[in-house]
Write a protein that holds these residues in place. Structure first.
Motif, short mmCIF file in Angstrom:
data_model
loop_
_atom_site.label_atom_id
_atom_site.label_comp_id
_atom_site.label_asym_id
_atom_site.label_seq_id
_atom_site.Cartn_x
_atom_site.Cartn_y
_atom_site.Cartn_z
N ASN A 78 55.83 48.68 56.37
CA ASN A 78 54.52 49.35 56.37
C ASN A 78 53.70 48.92 55.16
O ASN A 78 52.48 48.66 55.27
CB ASN A 78 54.70 50.87 56.36
N GLU A 79 54.37 48.85 54.00
CA GLU A 79 53.66 48.40 52.80
C GLU A 79 53.21 46.95 52.95
O GLU A 79 52.12 46.58 52.47
CB GLU A 79 54.56 48.55 51.57
N LEU A 80 53.98 46.15 53.64
CA LEU A 80 53.59 44.76 53.86
C LEU A 80 52.36 44.68 54.74
O LEU A 80 51.43 43.89 54.46
CB LEU A 80 54.76 43.99 54.50
N GLU A 81 52.29 45.49 55.80
CA GLU A 81 51.12 45.48 56.66
C GLU A 81 49.88 45.95 55.91
O GLU A 81 48.77 45.40 56.09
CB GLU A 81 51.37 46.37 57.89
N GLN A 82 50.06 46.99 55.05
CA GLN A 82 48.92 47.44 54.24
C GLN A 82 48.45 46.35 53.29
O GLN A 82 47.24 46.15 53.11
CB GLN A 82 49.32 48.68 53.45
N ALA A 83 49.39 45.61 52.70
CA ALA A 83 49.02 44.54 51.79
C ALA A 83 48.30 43.42 52.54
O ALA A 83 47.34 42.82 52.01
CB ALA A 83 50.26 44.00 51.10
N GLN A 84 48.73 43.11 53.75
CA GLN A 84 48.06 42.09 54.54
C GLN A 84 46.62 42.52 54.88
O GLN A 84 45.69 41.70 54.82
CB GLN A 84 48.85 41.82 55.82
N SER A 85 46.44 43.81 55.20
CA SER A 85 45.09 44.32 55.50
C SER A 85 44.21 44.26 54.25
O SER A 85 43.01 43.91 54.33
CB SER A 85 45.18 45.76 56.01
N ALA A 86 44.80 44.58 53.10
CA ALA A 86 44.01 44.53 51.87
C ALA A 86 43.57 43.11 51.56
O ALA A 86 42.45 42.88 51.08
CB ALA A 86 44.84 45.11 50.72
N THR B 52 42.99 40.76 53.80
CA THR B 52 41.90 40.43 54.75
C THR B 52 40.58 41.05 54.30
O THR B 52 39.53 40.38 54.33
CB THR B 52 42.29 40.93 56.15
N SER B 53 40.64 42.32 53.87
CA SER B 53 39.43 43.00 53.42
C SER B 53 38.85 42.30 52.18
O SER B 53 37.63 42.10 52.08
CB SER B 53 39.74 44.46 53.13
N SER B 54 39.71 41.91 51.27
CA SER B 54 39.23 41.24 50.06
C SER B 54 38.63 39.88 50.37
O SER B 54 37.64 39.47 49.74
CB SER B 54 40.40 41.09 49.07
N GLN B 55 39.19 39.18 51.35
CA GLN B 55 38.63 37.89 51.74
C GLN B 55 37.23 38.05 52.32
O GLN B 55 36.33 37.25 52.03
CB GLN B 55 39.56 37.22 52.75
N LYS C 149 36.47 38.05 43.91
CA LYS C 149 37.52 37.03 43.78
C LYS C 149 38.75 37.61 43.09
O LYS C 149 39.90 37.34 43.48
CB LYS C 149 36.98 35.84 42.99
N ALA C 150 38.53 38.42 42.04
CA ALA C 150 39.66 39.04 41.34
C ALA C 150 40.38 40.03 42.24
O ALA C 150 41.63 40.11 42.23
CB ALA C 150 39.16 39.73 40.07
N GLU C 151 39.62 40.77 43.05
CA GLU C 151 40.26 41.71 43.98
C GLU C 151 41.11 40.97 45.02
O GLU C 151 42.18 41.45 45.41
CB GLU C 151 39.19 42.56 44.66
N LEU C 152 40.64 39.80 45.45
CA LEU C 152 41.44 39.02 46.39
C LEU C 152 42.73 38.54 45.74
O LEU C 152 43.80 38.59 46.36
CB LEU C 152 40.61 37.83 46.90
N ASP C 153 42.64 38.07 44.49
CA ASP C 153 43.85 37.65 43.79
C ASP C 153 44.84 38.79 43.66
O ASP C 153 46.06 38.61 43.85
CB ASP C 153 43.49 37.10 42.41
N ARG C 154 44.34 39.98 43.33
CA ARG C 154 45.23 41.14 43.20
C ARG C 154 45.85 41.51 44.54
O ARG C 154 47.04 41.84 44.62
CB ARG C 154 44.45 42.32 42.62
N ALA C 155 45.05 41.46 45.61
CA ALA C 155 45.58 41.78 46.94
C ALA C 155 46.64 40.77 47.38
O ALA C 155 47.64 41.13 48.00
CB ALA C 155 44.43 41.84 47.95
N GLN C 156 46.42 39.50 47.05
CA GLN C 156 47.41 38.48 47.40
C GLN C 156 48.70 38.67 46.61
O GLN C 156 49.81 38.48 47.15
CB GLN C 156 46.83 37.09 47.14
N ALA C 157 48.62 39.06 45.33
CA ALA C 157 49.82 39.35 44.54
C ALA C 157 50.58 40.54 45.13
O ALA C 157 51.82 40.52 45.21
CB ALA C 157 49.44 39.62 43.09
N ALA C 158 49.84 41.58 45.54
CA ALA C 158 50.49 42.73 46.17
C ALA C 158 51.16 42.33 47.49
O ALA C 158 52.23 42.85 47.82
CB ALA C 158 49.46 43.84 46.41
N LEU C 159 50.54 41.41 48.21
CA LEU C 159 51.14 40.92 49.46
C LEU C 159 52.45 40.18 49.18
O LEU C 159 53.45 40.39 49.88
CB LEU C 159 50.15 40.01 50.19
N ARG C 160 52.43 39.33 48.16
CA ARG C 160 53.66 38.61 47.83
C ARG C 160 54.77 39.58 47.41
O ARG C 160 55.93 39.40 47.78
CB ARG C 160 53.39 37.59 46.72
N GLN C 161 54.42 40.63 46.64
CA GLN C 161 55.42 41.61 46.23
C GLN C 161 55.96 42.36 47.45
O GLN C 161 57.16 42.62 47.54
CB GLN C 161 54.81 42.59 45.23
#
Length: 385
Positions: free
Chosen positions: A100-108, A110-113, A151-163
């Motif tokens: 579930n956390e992975l799906e939320q991170a993927q949505s975040a 997409t939103s940041s992109q 751009k910074a929010e996208l980087d943070r969202a991508q880091a959360a996705l990797r975690q």
């Protein structure tokens, strides 16, 4: 008239000696010949002295298996005490919360992109208007700030996705090495705390290490040797040692010394040494005791005799050497360890003597013998203590 007892005994002895003299004069039995004993030349050959040390086996690698994420243990995938390979799945922690956390991170992400794409377009229009003078510098700076923030929010969202991806991966706990696994310490359904709860442990078995302690006196003697001793197997030179288990009389496994500690223990006066052995049959187990035999001298020409050829004369060891006219003489010797079933003679013989090797009880110093010559075999048995 009664005679004194001493007079009576003297008369009896006189009569016995007179009768013996008369029998000898009349051709009585001759005295017995010198006793027969077995004699041989000492065995002289190139030898290397060896010393035994007691030690214990330890695994080269051992790992306590812990979870990297918290959660409820869902499944155990191994049998207690079996052999596992590196990468084998051992435990599964309930992955649903982390998915579930992975799906939320993927949505975040997409939103940041999307926000970044809008901020990029807005900044591009601001740059065009800035060139024509139709936009103030303040508005341009605001749109540039919005772009950098997106751009910074996208980087943070991508880091959360990797975690989140790592957390999902960590719900499957795999073996980091090949070896024998212990029993499971936690049953299914229990809560597992990340980096705290020990689930089981794995020990590598092939190769396996053997640790033993060498006393200070032996270490000094070994350090003066050019071969064997505590010289490690390095630079293409192999220092081979022999292993004997507690239920064995003779060693059958060969290993190599590969480590000597960098200091002596001041409390025990010993230094820790390690040998490594192949264990392809996985017979050797960490924790077992054993005895390792180490070369304790450089090769030299040794004089060897069987133990039964060495006698004792008060506080010294002696051998019976046959001299001229087969007269036996005592010769003190200094003995060493046993090699190939014989006792090393460190001092007292040159190797050219003829020595009584069997029948010492029939030989007397200064008395003649009847020698029966024999030849000592090159080896009577494997090295012993």
């Amino acid at each position: 008239m009664r005679f004194p007892r001493s007079v009576f005994v003297s008369s009896v002895l006189f009569s016995w000696f007179a009768a013996a003299s008369l029998a000898s004069a009349q051709g009585g039995p001759a005295p017995p010949p010198p006793p027969q004993v077995t004699v041989a030349k000492p065995l002289v050959k190139d030898i290397v002295e060896r010393t035994d040390f007691i030690g214990r086996f330890e695994a080269i690698d051992q790992v306590d298996i812990r979870a990297r994420v918290s959660g409820y243990l869902d499944k155990v995938h191994f049998q207690d005490g079996t052999f596992v390979k590196a990468g084998d799945l051992l435990f599964t922690i309930d992955p649903r919360p982390y998915r579930n956390e992975l799906e939320q991170a993927q949505s975040a992400v997409t939103s940041s992109q999307v926000r970044l794409e809008f901020a990029q377009s807005d900044l591009d229009r601001a740059e065009q208007l800035r060139r024509s003078g139709n936009i103030t510098d303040q508005v341009y700076d605001q749109r540039r700030q919005a772009f950098l923030t997106a751009k910074a929010e996208l980087d943070r969202a991508q880091a959360a996705l990797r975690q989140a991806q790592l957390d999902v991966e960590f719900t499957q706990i795999k073996s980091p090495l090949s070896g024998r696994i212990s029993r499971k310490l936690v049953s299914e359904g229990n809560l597992v705390n990340a980096n705290e709860t020990i689930l089981t442990n794995v020990l590598s078995l092939d190769p396996i290490q053997f640790y033993f302690d060498v006393d200070e006196r032996s270490f000094l003697a070994f350090s003066r040797q050019t071969h064997g001793g505590t010289n490690t197997s390095a630079n293409g030179e192999t220092n081979e040692v022999e292993l004997t288990l507690t239920d064995e009389r003779l060693g059958t496994r060969k290993g190599q010394l590969d480590f000597v500690d960098n200091r002596l223990d001041s409390a025990s006066g010993t230094i820790r040494v390690r040998a490594v052995f192949e264990n392809k049959d996985r017979f050797l187990t960490p924790g077992l005791f054993g005895r390792v035999t180490v070369g304790a001298s450089d090769p030299y020409k040794g004089i060897l005799l069987p133990d039964e050829a060495i006698g004792s004369d008060q506080d010294r060891r002696v051998v019976y050497v046959v001299g001229e006219n087969n007269i036996v003489n005592l010769k003190p010797v200094r003995i060493g360890p046993r090699i190939d079933g014989y006792r090393v003679i460190r001092d007292g013989l040159t190797g050219n003597e003829t020595v009584v090797v069997n029948g010492l009880v029939r030989a007397r110093p200064g008395a003649p013998i009847t020698p029966q010559m024999t030849t000592l075999p090159p080896m009577r048995e494997r090295n012993g203590s």
